[in-house]
Design a protein around this motif. Structure first.
Motif, short mmCIF file in Angstrom:
data_model
loop_
_atom_site.label_atom_id
_atom_site.label_comp_id
_atom_site.label_asym_id
_atom_site.label_seq_id
_atom_site.Cartn_x
_atom_site.Cartn_y
_atom_site.Cartn_z
N ASP A 187 4.29 -5.74 1.88
CA ASP A 187 4.41 -5.32 3.28
C ASP A 187 3.07 -5.27 3.99
OD1 ASP A 187 7.14 -5.02 2.87
OD2 ASP A 187 7.00 -2.85 2.50
N ASP A 224 3.71 -0.94 -4.58
CA ASP A 224 5.00 -1.06 -3.93
C ASP A 224 4.91 -1.41 -2.45
OD1 ASP A 224 3.99 1.41 -3.20
OD2 ASP A 224 5.86 2.50 -3.57
N GLN A 225 3.71 -1.41 -1.89
CA GLN A 225 3.54 -1.77 -0.48
C GLN A 225 2.68 -3.01 -0.28
OE1 GLN A 225 1.94 1.92 1.14
NE2 GLN A 225 3.88 2.20 2.23
#
Length: 167
Positions: free
Chosen positions: A54, A50-51
């Motif tokens: 980023d 999920d990162q």
């Protein structure tokens, strides 16, 4: 989303191959992670799915983009004569982007500067890390070994005289 077997770059760490996608609990939170095997240094890294975006995780350089990378490494930009800490901050910002061409720019600049005069301890460590990041990506994107990637990098930065001088 990447799959097992994909070759990716984890900025500031280098390139590796996803060997698994696992769910693990860390600090009381269950998350899914890419388990990344990094061939240089035989390291393993866990990247939260999920990162990943980023964090700047991206696929390795396509094989056909090697020409563009070589053009960056061959450029003869005039380097502004800044203090070492100004250069260091600028280079660190470039490395944090994870962009292969920004990393190549840092490697080229520091390799050439090192040939002209001694680097500060911080710049020397930065060159070692940036060079490792770039070489690891070359190894995986071009399917070559580390020695071949190092030799290609020397030729790209210093031209034919790198071979003649034994560099």
């Amino acid at each position: 989303m990447f799959q097992v077997g994909d070759r990716i770059v984890y900025p500031m760490h280098g390139a590796g191959v996803i060997e698994a996608i696992e769910e693990r609990e860390f600090l009381g939170r269950r998350r899914r992670y890419y388990i990344l095997h990094m061939p240089l240094g035989a390291l393993r890294a866990m990247i939260p799915l999920d990162q990943a975006e980023d964090l700047g995780v991206r696929p390795v350089l396509p094989k056909e983009a090697l020409v563009d990378l070589e053009a960056v490494l061959r450029r003869n930009d005039a380097e502004p004569d800044k203090s070492w800490n100004q250069r260091y901050r600028k280079h660190l910002d470039q490395l944090k982007t994870g962009d292969v061409f920004a990393v190549a720019d840092v490697v080229r600049t520091l390799m050439r500067r090192e040939r002209r005069r001694a680097l500060s301890g911080g710049e020397r460590r930065m060159l070692e890390n940036a060079r490792m990041m770039l070489v690891s990506e070359l190894v995986l994107s071009q399917n070559i070994d580390e020695a071949a990637a190092q030799a290609w990098l020397e030729r790209a930065v210093f031209g034919p005289e790198a071979e003649e001088s034994g560099v």
